[in-house]
Design an enzyme around this catalytic site. Sequence first.
Site, PDB file in Angstrom:
ATOM      1  N   ARG A  85     -51.410 -14.431   6.070  1.00 37.89           N
ATOM      2  CA  ARG A  85     -50.964 -15.424   5.071  1.00 37.89           C
ATOM      3  C   ARG A  85     -49.448 -15.583   5.076  1.00 37.89           C
ATOM      4  O   ARG A  85     -48.705 -14.604   5.143  1.00 37.89           O
ATOM      5  CB  ARG A  85     -51.435 -14.991   3.674  1.00 37.89           C
ATOM      6  CG  ARG A  85     -50.892 -15.887   2.567  1.00 37.89           C
ATOM      7  CD  ARG A  85     -51.708 -15.790   1.307  1.00 37.89           C
ATOM      8  NE  ARG A  85     -51.672 -14.486   0.681  1.00 37.89           N
ATOM      9  CZ  ARG A  85     -52.370 -14.167  -0.410  1.00 37.89           C
ATOM     10  NH1 ARG A  85     -53.183 -15.062  -0.966  1.00 37.89           N
ATOM     11  NH2 ARG A  85     -52.289 -12.966  -0.929  1.00 37.89           N
ATOM     12  N   LYS A 114     -58.920 -18.587  -3.270  1.00 42.02           N
ATOM     13  CA  LYS A 114     -58.893 -19.152  -4.630  1.00 42.02           C
ATOM     14  C   LYS A 114     -57.706 -20.103  -4.805  1.00 42.02           C
ATOM     15  O   LYS A 114     -57.852 -21.208  -5.307  1.00 42.02           O
ATOM     16  CB  LYS A 114     -58.790 -18.026  -5.680  1.00 42.02           C
ATOM     17  CG  LYS A 114     -59.886 -16.981  -5.570  1.00 42.02           C
ATOM     18  CD  LYS A 114     -59.740 -15.897  -6.629  1.00 42.02           C
ATOM     19  CE  LYS A 114     -58.471 -15.074  -6.534  1.00 42.02           C
ATOM     20  NZ  LYS A 114     -58.361 -14.270  -5.280  1.00 42.02           N
ATOM     21  N   ARG A 162     -55.467  -3.221  -2.858  1.00 42.44           N
ATOM     22  CA  ARG A 162     -55.842  -4.357  -3.705  1.00 42.44           C
ATOM     23  C   ARG A 162     -57.347  -4.618  -3.640  1.00 42.44           C
ATOM     24  O   ARG A 162     -57.962  -4.997  -4.637  1.00 42.44           O
ATOM     25  CB  ARG A 162     -55.053  -5.598  -3.290  1.00 42.44           C
ATOM     26  CG  ARG A 162     -53.566  -5.471  -3.666  1.00 42.44           C
ATOM     27  CD  ARG A 162     -52.690  -6.452  -2.919  1.00 42.44           C
ATOM     28  NE  ARG A 162     -52.982  -7.821  -3.220  1.00 42.44           N
ATOM     29  CZ  ARG A 162     -52.747  -8.846  -2.400  1.00 42.44           C
ATOM     30  NH1 ARG A 162     -52.211  -8.638  -1.217  1.00 42.44           N
ATOM     31  NH2 ARG A 162     -53.043 -10.066  -2.759  1.00 42.44           N
ATOM     32  N   ARG A 164     -59.003 -10.421 -14.705  1.00 46.20           N
ATOM     33  CA  ARG A 164     -59.254  -9.418 -13.666  1.00 46.20           C
ATOM     34  C   ARG A 164     -59.834  -8.143 -14.237  1.00 46.20           C
ATOM     35  O   ARG A 164     -60.106  -7.209 -13.483  1.00 46.20           O
ATOM     36  CB  ARG A 164     -57.955  -9.080 -12.947  1.00 46.20           C
ATOM     37  CG  ARG A 164     -57.752  -9.854 -11.639  1.00 46.20           C
ATOM     38  CD  ARG A 164     -56.310  -9.707 -11.264  1.00 46.20           C
ATOM     39  NE  ARG A 164     -56.038  -9.613  -9.876  1.00 46.20           N
ATOM     40  CZ  ARG A 164     -55.388 -10.556  -9.172  1.00 46.20           C
ATOM     41  NH1 ARG A 164     -55.053 -11.690  -9.729  1.00 46.20           N
ATOM     42  NH2 ARG A 164     -55.096 -10.349  -7.922  1.00 46.20           N
ATOM     43  N   ARG A 177     -45.755 -12.250   1.766  1.00 49.73           N
ATOM     44  CA  ARG A 177     -45.671 -11.490   0.517  1.00 49.73           C
ATOM     45  C   ARG A 177     -45.556  -9.993   0.807  1.00 49.73           C
ATOM     46  O   ARG A 177     -46.220  -9.482   1.706  1.00 49.73           O
ATOM     47  CB  ARG A 177     -46.923 -11.749  -0.330  1.00 49.73           C
ATOM     48  CG  ARG A 177     -46.818 -12.989  -1.178  1.00 49.73           C
ATOM     49  CD  ARG A 177     -48.121 -13.373  -1.823  1.00 49.73           C
ATOM     50  NE  ARG A 177     -48.810 -12.298  -2.544  1.00 49.73           N
ATOM     51  CZ  ARG A 177     -49.918 -12.475  -3.250  1.00 49.73           C
ATOM     52  NH1 ARG A 177     -50.475 -13.685  -3.338  1.00 49.73           N
ATOM     53  NH2 ARG A 177     -50.489 -11.472  -3.876  1.00 49.73           N
TER      54      ARG A 177
HETATM   55  P1  ADP Z   1     -56.332 -16.091  -2.772  1.00 49.64           P
HETATM   56  O1  ADP Z   1     -55.624 -17.073  -3.669  1.00 49.64           O
HETATM   57  O2  ADP Z   1     -57.784 -15.931  -3.121  1.00 49.64           O
HETATM   58  O3  ADP Z   1     -55.637 -14.758  -2.663  1.00 49.64           O
HETATM   59  P2  ADP Z   1     -55.408 -17.857  -0.622  1.00 49.64           P
HETATM   60  O4  ADP Z   1     -55.851 -19.212  -1.087  1.00 49.64           O
HETATM   61  O5  ADP Z   1     -53.960 -17.531  -0.742  1.00 49.64           O
HETATM   62  O6  ADP Z   1     -56.322 -16.699  -1.298  1.00 49.64           O
HETATM   63  O7  ADP Z   1     -55.872 -17.720   0.908  1.00 49.64           O
HETATM   64  C1  ADP Z   1     -55.631 -16.513   1.641  1.00 49.64           C
HETATM   65  C2  ADP Z   1     -55.338 -16.860   3.104  1.00 49.64           C
HETATM   66  O8  ADP Z   1     -56.512 -17.376   3.714  1.00 49.64           O
HETATM   67  C3  ADP Z   1     -54.252 -17.938   3.298  1.00 49.64           C
HETATM   68  O9  ADP Z   1     -53.504 -17.599   4.440  1.00 49.64           O
HETATM   69  C4  ADP Z   1     -55.059 -19.222   3.508  1.00 49.64           C
HETATM   70  O10 ADP Z   1     -54.346 -20.169   4.319  1.00 49.64           O
HETATM   71  C5  ADP Z   1     -56.295 -18.708   4.207  1.00 49.64           C
HETATM   72  N1  ADP Z   1     -57.513 -19.458   3.865  1.00 49.64           N
HETATM   73  C6  ADP Z   1     -57.868 -19.951   2.650  1.00 49.64           C
HETATM   74  N2  ADP Z   1     -59.070 -20.539   2.697  1.00 49.64           N
HETATM   75  C7  ADP Z   1     -59.505 -20.398   3.982  1.00 49.64           C
HETATM   76  C8  ADP Z   1     -60.696 -20.794   4.692  1.00 49.64           C
HETATM   77  N3  ADP Z   1     -61.701 -21.432   4.067  1.00 49.64           N
HETATM   78  N4  ADP Z   1     -60.788 -20.469   6.001  1.00 49.64           N
HETATM   79  C9  ADP Z   1     -59.791 -19.808   6.639  1.00 49.64           C
HETATM   80  N5  ADP Z   1     -58.646 -19.414   6.045  1.00 49.64           N
HETATM   81  C10 ADP Z   1     -58.513 -19.711   4.730  1.00 49.64           C
HETATM   82  P1  AMP Z   2     -52.457 -12.522  -6.728  1.00 44.89           P
HETATM   83  O1  AMP Z   2     -51.341 -13.490  -6.455  1.00 44.89           O
HETATM   84  O2  AMP Z   2     -53.531 -13.103  -7.582  1.00 44.89           O
HETATM   85  O3  AMP Z   2     -52.974 -11.868  -5.471  1.00 44.89           O
HETATM   86  O4  AMP Z   2     -51.801 -11.365  -7.619  1.00 44.89           O
HETATM   87  C1  AMP Z   2     -50.747 -10.565  -7.114  1.00 44.89           C
HETATM   88  C2  AMP Z   2     -50.536  -9.358  -8.017  1.00 44.89           C
HETATM   89  O5  AMP Z   2     -50.129  -9.779  -9.340  1.00 44.89           O
HETATM   90  C3  AMP Z   2     -51.756  -8.465  -8.264  1.00 44.89           C
HETATM   91  O6  AMP Z   2     -51.949  -7.522  -7.225  1.00 44.89           O
HETATM   92  C4  AMP Z   2     -51.394  -7.806  -9.597  1.00 44.89           C
HETATM   93  O7  AMP Z   2     -50.425  -6.779  -9.420  1.00 44.89           O
HETATM   94  C5  AMP Z   2     -50.685  -8.934 -10.339  1.00 44.89           C
HETATM   95  N1  AMP Z   2     -51.652  -9.763 -11.121  1.00 44.89           N
HETATM   96  C6  AMP Z   2     -51.956 -11.072 -10.937  1.00 44.89           C
HETATM   97  N2  AMP Z   2     -52.857 -11.483 -11.841  1.00 44.89           N
HETATM   98  C7  AMP Z   2     -53.157 -10.410 -12.612  1.00 44.89           C
HETATM   99  C8  AMP Z   2     -54.042 -10.167 -13.698  1.00 44.89           C
HETATM  100  N3  AMP Z   2     -54.826 -11.144 -14.185  1.00 44.89           N
HETATM  101  N4  AMP Z   2     -54.089  -8.910 -14.229  1.00 44.89           N
HETATM  102  C9  AMP Z   2     -53.305  -7.936 -13.759  1.00 44.89           C
HETATM  103  N5  AMP Z   2     -52.466  -8.075 -12.728  1.00 44.89           N
HETATM  104  C10 AMP Z   2     -52.375  -9.303 -12.153  1.00 44.89           C
END
Ligand code: ADP
Ligand code: AMP
Length: 216
Positions: free
Chosen positions: A127, A13, A171, A88, A160
């Site tokens: 990541r 995302k 998660r 969420r 992270r």
């Molecule tokens: P989210 O925001 O949904 O948690 P991220 O955008 O941070 O996900 O992506 C999670 C991990 O997957 C990152 O390390 C990113 O570089 C990798 N990633 C994102 N999109 C793709 C894809 N289409 N194919 C392979 N790896 C991806």
């Molecule tokens: P994310 O970066 O989206 O993976 O979020 C990291 C963490 O932040 C999550 O595991 C939750 O603890 C908190 N968080 C982010 N967005 C929300 C939300 N909309 N509602 C509740 N917790 C959130």
Amino acid sequence: MRLVFLGPPGAGKGTQARELAHAGGVAHVATGDILREALAAGTSLGLEAKRYMDRGALVPDDVIIDLMRERLAAPDAAQGFIVDGFPRTIAQAEALAGLLKDAGQALDRVIYFEVSERELLRRLTGRRICRRCQTVYHLVSAPPRTPGVCDRCGAELYQRDDDGEATVRNRLEVFARQTAPLLAYYHQRGLLATVSGEGSVEAVRAAIRAAVGAER
Ligand code: ADP
Ligand code: AMP
């Protein structure tokens, strides 16, 4: 363009929202990024959120809803936004609908990123993120040119705290239990579009553009 990107952690995302928001000249609003910035700044919001984030649990709805009320009222969100990581829970979705209604606005689409659990685990554990500009990398799929260093700004990359395997599993369970009900919620409202999040970054981007009708 007012979009919500919905999907499990690691679905891609943030990667997509960042690029598409930049290309479309709209705000990218990621609740997780806002909470991590608050924590880095040592604010009371950040310290409270950390208690939940460390376990992979959701931060309470009232905290997140207050935060989003303020964020979406900022001038850069007036022309449109891509919200990533919010809502969420059903309560958050209802609150978002109320906020938008009060502002005379509505969502255009909710994009759901479908990705297998196996791939989510691979993505989350690999990541890496830039400490300064938050650019997202992956050790295998999207590595930086120099290991540990951001291509864009030269700052250090970090993993992270909540991307370790045990917290990641929690998660994913939290997503299934608390967030997945939003799929039916938005489907019933005619807003849901599902894209496969499994392909390359470029393939997923094209699928999203097609789903929002922005390919023209
Ligand atoms: P989210 O925001 O949904 O948690 P991220 O955008 O941070 O996900 O992506 C999670 C991990 O997957 C990152 O390390 C990113 O570089 C990798 N990633 C994102 N999109 C793709 C894809 N289409 N194919 C392979 N790896 C991806
Ligand atoms: P994310 O970066 O989206 O993976 O979020 C990291 C963490 O932040 C999550 O595991 C939750 O603890 C908190 N968080 C982010 N967005 C929300 C939300 N909309 N509602 C509740 N917790 C959130």
